[in-house]
Design an enzyme around this catalytic site. Structure first.
Site, PDB file in Angstrom:
ATOM      1  N   HIS A 140      -8.189  25.276 -11.572  1.00  0.00           N
ATOM      2  CA  HIS A 140      -7.231  24.504 -12.468  1.00  0.00           C
ATOM      3  C   HIS A 140      -7.661  23.345 -12.517  1.00  0.00           C
ATOM      4  O   HIS A 140      -7.068  22.251 -11.599  1.00  0.00           O
ATOM      5  CB  HIS A 140      -5.925  24.520 -11.701  1.00  0.00           C
ATOM      6  CG  HIS A 140      -5.417  26.127 -11.308  1.00  0.00           C
ATOM      7  ND1 HIS A 140      -4.835  26.684 -12.256  1.00  0.00           N
ATOM      8  CD2 HIS A 140      -5.664  26.821 -10.240  1.00  0.00           C
ATOM      9  CE1 HIS A 140      -4.768  28.094 -11.762  1.00  0.00           C
ATOM     10  NE2 HIS A 140      -5.116  27.996 -10.553  1.00  0.00           N
ATOM     11  N   HIS A 164      11.869  22.073   1.823  1.00  0.00           N
ATOM     12  CA  HIS A 164      12.041  23.151   2.539  1.00  0.00           C
ATOM     13  C   HIS A 164      10.956  24.129   2.354  1.00  0.00           C
ATOM     14  O   HIS A 164      10.520  24.206   1.191  1.00  0.00           O
ATOM     15  CB  HIS A 164      13.299  23.807   2.217  1.00  0.00           C
ATOM     16  CG  HIS A 164      14.648  23.011   2.207  1.00  0.00           C
ATOM     17  ND1 HIS A 164      15.142  22.524   3.239  1.00  0.00           N
ATOM     18  CD2 HIS A 164      15.188  22.446   1.129  1.00  0.00           C
ATOM     19  CE1 HIS A 164      15.778  21.931   2.901  1.00  0.00           C
ATOM     20  NE2 HIS A 164      16.105  21.603   1.712  1.00  0.00           N
ATOM     21  N   ARG A 242       4.117  -5.452   3.243  1.00  0.00           N
ATOM     22  CA  ARG A 242       3.229  -6.929   3.300  1.00  0.00           C
ATOM     23  C   ARG A 242       3.781  -7.411   4.627  1.00  0.00           C
ATOM     24  O   ARG A 242       5.102  -8.098   4.626  1.00  0.00           O
ATOM     25  CB  ARG A 242       3.438  -7.663   2.166  1.00  0.00           C
ATOM     26  CG  ARG A 242       2.951  -8.766   1.969  1.00  0.00           C
ATOM     27  CD  ARG A 242       2.124  -9.537   3.109  1.00  0.00           C
ATOM     28  NE  ARG A 242       1.197 -10.740   2.685  1.00  0.00           N
ATOM     29  CZ  ARG A 242       0.553 -11.163   3.633  1.00  0.00           C
ATOM     30  NH1 ARG A 242       0.381 -10.758   4.903  1.00  0.00           N
ATOM     31  NH2 ARG A 242      -0.328 -12.047   3.097  1.00  0.00           N
ATOM     32  N   CYS A 290       5.179  -8.316  -4.433  1.00  0.00           N
ATOM     33  CA  CYS A 290       4.869  -9.485  -3.657  1.00  0.00           C
ATOM     34  C   CYS A 290       4.176 -10.352  -4.814  1.00  0.00           C
ATOM     35  O   CYS A 290       3.608 -10.174  -5.624  1.00  0.00           O
ATOM     36  CB  CYS A 290       3.569  -9.033  -2.788  1.00  0.00           C
ATOM     37  SG  CYS A 290       2.760 -10.311  -1.619  1.00  0.00           S
ATOM     38  N   TYR A 426       2.856 -19.469  -1.378  1.00  0.00           N
ATOM     39  CA  TYR A 426       3.540 -18.967  -2.120  1.00  0.00           C
ATOM     40  C   TYR A 426       3.972 -20.138  -3.178  1.00  0.00           C
ATOM     41  O   TYR A 426       5.168 -20.267  -3.414  1.00  0.00           O
ATOM     42  CB  TYR A 426       5.128 -18.373  -1.716  1.00  0.00           C
ATOM     43  CG  TYR A 426       4.573 -16.945  -0.850  1.00  0.00           C
ATOM     44  CD1 TYR A 426       4.032 -16.096  -1.619  1.00  0.00           C
ATOM     45  CD2 TYR A 426       4.629 -17.097   0.444  1.00  0.00           C
ATOM     46  CE1 TYR A 426       3.617 -14.907  -1.105  1.00  0.00           C
ATOM     47  CE2 TYR A 426       4.206 -15.790   1.037  1.00  0.00           C
ATOM     48  CZ  TYR A 426       3.830 -14.804   0.258  1.00  0.00           C
ATOM     49  OH  TYR A 426       3.505 -13.537   0.924  1.00  0.00           O
TER      50      TYR A 426
HETATM   51  N1  LIG Z   1      10.230 -10.984   8.519  1.00  0.00           N
HETATM   52  C1  LIG Z   1       9.352 -10.863   7.584  1.00  0.00           C
HETATM   53  N2  LIG Z   1       9.884 -10.797   6.364  1.00  0.00           N
HETATM   54  C2  LIG Z   1       8.918 -10.583   5.059  1.00  0.00           C
HETATM   55  C3  LIG Z   1       7.528 -10.741   5.349  1.00  0.00           C
HETATM   56  C4  LIG Z   1       7.105 -11.114   6.807  1.00  0.00           C
HETATM   57  O1  LIG Z   1       5.882 -11.035   7.006  1.00  0.00           O
HETATM   58  N3  LIG Z   1       7.984 -10.902   7.807  1.00  0.00           N
HETATM   59  N4  LIG Z   1       6.702 -10.826   4.381  1.00  0.00           N
HETATM   60  C5  LIG Z   1       7.307 -11.074   3.118  1.00  0.00           C
HETATM   61  C6  LIG Z   1       6.633 -10.699   1.979  1.00  0.00           C
HETATM   62  S1  LIG Z   1       5.318 -11.704   1.489  1.00  0.00           S
HETATM   63  C7  LIG Z   1       6.754  -9.673   1.020  1.00  0.00           C
HETATM   64  S2  LIG Z   1       5.834  -9.551  -0.174  1.00  0.00           S
HETATM   65  C8  LIG Z   1       7.781  -8.633   1.244  1.00  0.00           C
HETATM   66  C9  LIG Z   1       7.427  -7.306   1.350  1.00  0.00           C
HETATM   67  O2  LIG Z   1       8.416  -6.257   1.754  1.00  0.00           O
HETATM   68  P1  LIG Z   1       7.896  -4.703   2.087  1.00  0.00           P
HETATM   69  O3  LIG Z   1       6.853  -4.904   3.330  1.00  0.00           O
HETATM   70  O4  LIG Z   1       8.857  -4.169   2.681  1.00  0.00           O
HETATM   71  O5  LIG Z   1       7.180  -4.338   0.837  1.00  0.00           O
HETATM   72  O6  LIG Z   1       8.448  -8.880   2.765  1.00  0.00           O
HETATM   73  C10 LIG Z   1       8.754 -10.283   2.893  1.00  0.00           C
HETATM   74  N5  LIG Z   1       9.536 -10.366   4.310  1.00  0.00           N
HETATM   75 MO   LIG Z   2       4.593 -11.329  -0.367  1.00  0.00          MO
END
Ligand SMILES: Nc1nc2c(c(=O)[nH]1)N[C@H]1C(S)=C(S)[C@@H](COP(=O)(O)O)O[C@H]1N2
Ligand SMILES: [Mo]
Length: 574
Positions: A140, A164, A242, A290, A426
């Site tokens: 396939h 399941h 992340r 992100c 950022y």
């Molecule tokens: N406490 C905490 N919150 C955080 C982070 C972290 O390192 N520590 N990373 C941030 C970043 S840069 C991103 S992009 C998102 C990613 O969320 P996820 O890991 O649930 O996808 O969480 C955010 N919140």
């Molecule tokens: Mo991020």
């Protein structure tokens, strides 16, 4: 391939499952595998459809079916298992699958791992069983996604959709059995990750094997982009991760959320139960992206610093919690107070000196319509350790960095958070600014995301032998702006074709979720037998659109790259 397949509108209105199955079946190889297999047993095929068309769940349910067919196991096995499990689920399952068999040899795990490609053979493990499914895949062809499970275990893929199991599918799997996993490897595999209280990364959870790890300490990983556009709601196991620090070890029974700072008339401390009992619950579907998503493409133009994200540092989930606005109001915080300008959000993860922290504008946090949530559930289940268990802030329409996980403190202030992640990261600069000339004080922190889209299918370097090609992907914009259009081009942007947007009911002025799209585009005569690029660009409801070149959005930190996404493919005359 048929053109009608990409038609999401049809999928949703009437007979969604039927058309979505056909659609998915035809256009990706994985689906094709499934379809072929099932046609052998037409009765199964039909009753499966029947079962599905009786099912009238909400979108989340539908999307998980959608996902089931698009994704799982990545392939043949999973597909077949999932598929047939719906038909036979009434049956009692006597799960003998994967039990040790004395008539078969023991195989070491390292040997299994080597069989992870079409060239080396495709082996998978289930419990103590080792299976060679190369022949099945050969019969396939086109099921590239099966390779995601190759050389590894099937359980994590099954668990993802809590499917399941049933006798029929387990028997089917056993017919591909070649051996037993060596008893020592079985033991090894059952070991839980070791907790090391003194290690800053001593509480890292086990992660899904399909995640593509970019760094392990701190852990950053994205789902395989091939799976991303298969599910409107990304399974939590595949949701990109992340982390900037180690995952904190949180005792939920001792967990408290503090609300404090300027303009807080009565500082409050709430347990998770207090939050759940005292405030109205809300569920929203919201994407997290992100700000570093698609950074790798920027470094192709000029080197940048940061995690080398592909196109999958974005995922979409449903979140349940309470509105931050309700909680702040109950603490006596009012938008009329001049000292109430920014809301700092602090997580429990720390490097002993600093805790992860970010801030968002108070106007956004206090506006109930902005849906900023203190969330404990993701896709209907408690948050996983990687996504902020037990509580995270969900800030719809804003970059991931502000959506603080393991949230334990909310501080009201007249100024922004002083944290590293708010002040010295950022932030975006123009393409001429380099490390030597960069001054973080001169830029403001990124908050809302601009319009974005990317192609998840075809994969780069796909060889097409048809006279048309199906494109699938995601589109998303920040600030609650929705997606008006996704346009694709096969000739570098000279001519465009509008893609079908997945037809989902959304709140008009707060479109926090992403939009999946697909379309089939004809390969013109002059491109047949040649290499070429397919590309996409989205336009949001404010008519903002994506820039053409990475060179114009390039910035030294490699943030918010939203240039047209291009994928190189080639055509081969059949
Ligand atoms: N406490 C905490 N919150 C955080 C982070 C972290 O390192 N520590 N990373 C941030 C970043 S840069 C991103 S992009 C998102 C990613 O969320 P996820 O890991 O649930 O996808 O969480 C955010 N919140
Ligand atoms: Mo991020």
């Amino acid at each position: 391939m048929t053109r009608q397949l990409g038609n999401y509108a049809k999928l949703v209105k009437g007979g969604r499952y039927l058309s979505s199955n056909q659609g998915i079946f035809r256009q990706n190889g994985f689906g094709a595998i499934l379809n072929n297999h099932c046609q052998k047993n037409e009765a199964d095929f039909r009753s499966a459809l029947l079962i599905r068309s009786h099912h009238s769940g909400n979108w989340e349910k539908k999307s998980s079916y959608f996902g089931i067919f698009g994704v799982v196991i990545a392939g043949a096995i999973g597909g077949t298992l999932l598929y047939t499990s719906k038909v036979y689920s009434a049956e009692k399952v006597n799960d003998k699958g994967g039990e040790r068999r004395l008539d078969l040899r023991n195989i070491r795990i390292n040997e299994v791992r080597k069989h992870n490609s079409k060239e080396n053979g495709i082996w998978v493990m289930y419990k103590q069983g080792v299976y060679d499914i190369t022949k099945f895949v050969d019969k396939h062809p086109g099921g590239d996604k099966v390779l995601l499970a190759a050389g590894g275990e099937l359980e994590p893929f099954w668990d993802m959709y809590t499917i399941h199991k049933n006798q029929h599918t387990l028997d089917w799997l056993e017919s591909y059995r070649i051996g037993n996993l060596h008893p020592e490897d079985v033991k090894e595999r059952q070991k839980r990750p070791v907790v090391k209280p003194d290690d800053p990364f001593g509480y890292e959870p086990t992660r899904h094997p399909a995640l593509r790890t970019n760094s392990s300490r701190p852990f950053t990983a994205e789902p395989p982009f091939e799976l991303l556009a298969d599910n409107f709601v990304t399974p939590a196991e595949l949701f990109f991760v992340r982390n900037h620090l180690g995952v904190p070890n949180v005792d939920v029974n001792k967990f408290k959320l503090e609300i404090q700072g300027k303009g807080v008339k009565k500082p409050i401390t709430l347990s998770l139960d207090d939050l759940k009992k005292n405030f109205k619950h809300h569920t929203i579907t919201s994407a997290v992206q992100c700000a570093g998503n698609r950074r790798a493409e920027l470094s192709e133009y000029k080197p940048v610093k940061g995690v080398s994200w592909g196109i999958a540092a974005i995922s979409n989930a449903t979140w349940t919690g309470v509105k931050l606005s309700d909680v702040l109001t109950s603490a006596g915080v009012s938008a009329d107070d001049d000292s109430v300008q920014h809301i700092h959000l602090t997580g429990l993860d720390n490097d002993t000196k600093n805790f992860y922290e970010a801030s968002i504008p108070a106007a956004q946090a206090l506006d109930g319509n902005k849906d900023v949530l203190l969330a404990w559930d993701m896709n209907g289940k408690p948050l996983t350790p990687d996504h902020g268990y037990p509580l995270r802030c969900v800030v719809p329409g804003t970059i991931g960095a502000r959506q603080v996980k393991w949230l334990y403190k909310v501080t009201v202030s007249d100024e922004e958070s002083k944290s590293h992640w708010q002040q010295n990261d950022y932030k975006q600069f123009n393409p001429t600014i380099d490390w030597g000339t960069l001054d973080y004080k001169k830029a403001v922190p990124i908050q809302e995301y601009p319009v974005q889209s990317a192609i998840c299918e075809p994969k780069p370097n796909t060889v097409v032998d048809d006279d048309e090609i199906t494109l699938k992907g995601y589109a998303y914009s920040g600030g609650g702006r929705g997606i008006l259009r996704v346009d694709v081009s096969i000739d570098g942007g000279k001519t465009w074709q509008e893609a079908e947007l997945e037809n989902i009911k959304r709140p008009v002025y707060k479109q926090w979720a992403w939009t999946l799209w697909e379309t089939t585009i004809e390969i013109p005569q002059d491109l047949q037998g040649k290499k070429f690029q397919v590309l996409c660009k989205a336009t949001d409801t404010a008519h903002n659109t994506q820039p053409e070149f990475t060179s114009s959005v390039w910035n030294v930190r490699g943030l918010i790259n939203n240039a047209w996404h291009r994928v190189g493919v080639s055509h081969q005359q059949s």
